[in-house]
Design a protein around this motif. Structure first.
Motif, PDB file in Angstrom:
ATOM      1  N   LEU A  73       0.760  -1.098  -0.018  1.00  0.00           N
ATOM      2  CA  LEU A  73       0.026   0.174  -0.134  1.00  0.00           C
ATOM      3  C   LEU A  73       0.858   1.323   0.208  1.00  0.00           C
ATOM      4  N   GLY A  74       0.283   2.148  -0.904  1.00  0.00           N
ATOM      5  CA  GLY A  74       1.187   3.636  -0.722  1.00  0.00           C
ATOM      6  C   GLY A  74       0.367   4.668  -0.849  1.00  0.00           C
TER       7      GLY A  74
ATOM      8  N   LEU B  32      -4.207   7.237  -2.854  1.00  0.00           N
ATOM      9  CA  LEU B  32      -4.050   5.928  -2.213  1.00  0.00           C
ATOM     10  C   LEU B  32      -3.733   4.724  -3.490  1.00  0.00           C
ATOM     11  N   TYR B  33      -2.483   4.078  -3.443  1.00  0.00           N
ATOM     12  CA  TYR B  33      -2.111   3.208  -4.367  1.00  0.00           C
ATOM     13  C   TYR B  33      -2.028   1.909  -3.673  1.00  0.00           C
ATOM     14  N   LEU B  34      -2.221   0.721  -4.481  1.00  0.00           N
ATOM     15  CA  LEU B  34      -2.221  -0.594  -4.085  1.00  0.00           C
ATOM     16  C   LEU B  34      -1.292  -1.261  -5.211  1.00  0.00           C
TER      17      LEU B  34
ATOM     18  N   GLN C 162      -4.986   2.745  -8.461  1.00  0.00           N
ATOM     19  CA  GLN C 162      -5.075   4.061  -7.687  1.00  0.00           C
ATOM     20  C   GLN C 162      -6.337   4.222  -7.425  1.00  0.00           C
ATOM     21  N   MET C 163      -6.595   4.629  -5.998  1.00  0.00           N
ATOM     22  CA  MET C 163      -7.895   5.172  -5.780  1.00  0.00           C
ATOM     23  C   MET C 163      -7.935   6.725  -5.974  1.00  0.00           C
ATOM     24  N   LYS C 164      -8.685   7.286  -7.028  1.00  0.00           N
ATOM     25  CA  LYS C 164      -8.322   8.667  -7.573  1.00  0.00           C
ATOM     26  C   LYS C 164      -9.236   9.473  -6.638  1.00  0.00           C
TER      27      LYS C 164
END
Length: 397
Positions: free
Chosen positions: A293-294, A300-302, A315-317
């Motif tokens: 996770l980042g 938020l990125y997975l 990417q959770m935009k």
């Protein structure tokens, strides 16, 4: 930020103006100009005169300057050299903080990490728990011999100004714990969260607000991160961990993990409550390796592998909107020139991904032109962690 608040502030300054209105306008103009100056020069400009020192030191100016400071331009690295043959675990080498512009690091990461300028040393038993608004949260860990218990104190430091906060109250934990650090805008306070897993697999959260006198216990935390090195990711007033639901014991076999065990937990620093964030709908099987996770920018990125042949980034935009998960890329390991990678970090609005291979080689992938760059880093380096960082004048009470 001008108006009644700053009018009261400026009129209270020891300036002995000949004309109050002219002095007020002059001060507001100075404040406006200074608020666009980088933080490092401002620390020297405080010495120009008393009025400038008053402006630059005022909490309202500090917040305005932070709001206008460029984001996602600087990286903070923690570098822990490996132990030599003549050292023991009780004689830990000092962990170092290294600061670098994103651009410099992408161009030449080995020289950036090895540079002596922009470097700060920590104590051997210190561990960086996170960075937010120019503050670095440091855990000082004192291990008890012959058992799995540790005493931990947390403090804040601003490497630019030299500010160091008082220590938090001592927290006694077992060896299975993970940290997170962030900012609660509603109360204008900074908080550190410690996740603790006991031998039965039960996870509790301990929350401390800097400046307070005690820890707050949050029971029944639903998941625990894969490893203690995974700090909580701060975004939108929350700390976020990727972990396993209802973990059992201190160890687990990744090959036995199922998709329903994998979950993202988001902890709200305002309400001290947590909720689950659903994984992207496109994930229909457990990755071959532990995913990552980042956070970069406001997203938020997975990051994970697919069948151990491809690297995938989501990417959770819109943070908090699970329907905004978008697959940014799916690139083969063959194109990257690797057999396996460990995703570590995202740069430049989600365009450049840093991957770690065999611990001592960095692989950069730029999704704009599909280019791949590889760099060898120090063979004697035990661990390198990266944080997004912004230079600021913040010095919380």
């Amino acid at each position: 930020m001008t108006g009644p608040i700053f009018r009261t502030f400026f009129e209270g300054m020891d300036m002995a103006p000949q004309h109050p209105t002219a002095a007020l306008l002059s001060c507001e103009l100075v404040m406006e100009i200074l608020s666009w100056v980088p933080a490092k020069p401002l620390t020297r400009l405080k010495l120009v005169c008393k009025s400038w020192n008053s402006i630059i030191s005022h909490p309202h100016f500090v917040k305005l300057h932070l709001h206008r400071s460029p984001k996602n331009a600087i990286l903070l690295f923690t570098r822990t050299p490996a132990l030599t043959l003549n050292e023991t675990l009780d004689e830990k080498v000092k962990q170092g903080l290294v600061f670098s512009s994103v651009e410099s690091f992408i161009q030449n990461p080995p020289s950036t990490l090895d540079a002596q300028e922009n470097r700060h040393s920590l104590h051997g038993q210190d561990w960086v728990s996170g960075s937010c608004n120019g503050l670095v949260c440091v855990a000082h860990i004192l291990d008890h011999p012959n058992n799995d218990i540790s005493d931990i104190w947390f403090r804040l430091l601003n490497p630019l100004t030299g500010f160091i906060s008082e220590n938090s109250p001592c927290l006694r934990v077992n060896v299975h714990n993970a940290f997170g650090f962030g900012y609660d805008e509603s109360s204008d306070s900074y908080k550190v969260v410690t996740l603790i897993r006991d031998s039965s697999g039960t996870v509790t959260a301990q929350v401390y607000r800097f400046g307070g006198s005690s820890w707050k216990t949050i029971n029944s935390f639903p998941a625990f991160p894969f490893c203690v090195e995974d700090n909580g990711h701060f975004i939108g007033g929350t700390l976020n961990w990727l972990g396993l639901r209802n973990p059992h014991g201190g160890h687990y076999d990744w090959d036995a993990v199922t998709l329903d065990m994998l979950m993202i937990v988001s902890f709200d620093l305002k309400s001290d409550t947590h909720k689950q964030i659903l994984l992207p709908k496109g994930i229909d099987e457990i990755p071959g390796e532990e995913p990552t996770l980042g956070v970069w920018g406001n997203s938020l990125y997975l990051l994970h592998d697919y069948k151990k042949t491809h690297f995938i980034a989501w990417q959770m935009k819109e943070f908090g909107d699970e329907n905004s998960w978008t697959q940014l890329l799916k690139i083969s390991f063959h194109h990257l020139g690797v057999e396996r990678v460990s995703p570590e970090f995202i740069f430049e609005n989600g365009n450049i991904f840093m991957l770690m291979r065999h611990r001592f080689e960095l692989v950069f992938y730029d999704r704009r032109d599909h280019s791949v760059k590889r760099f060898k880093i120090f063979s004697n380096n035990d661990y390198v962690n990266a944080f997004d960082y912004v230079e600021s004048l913040v010095q919380p009470c």
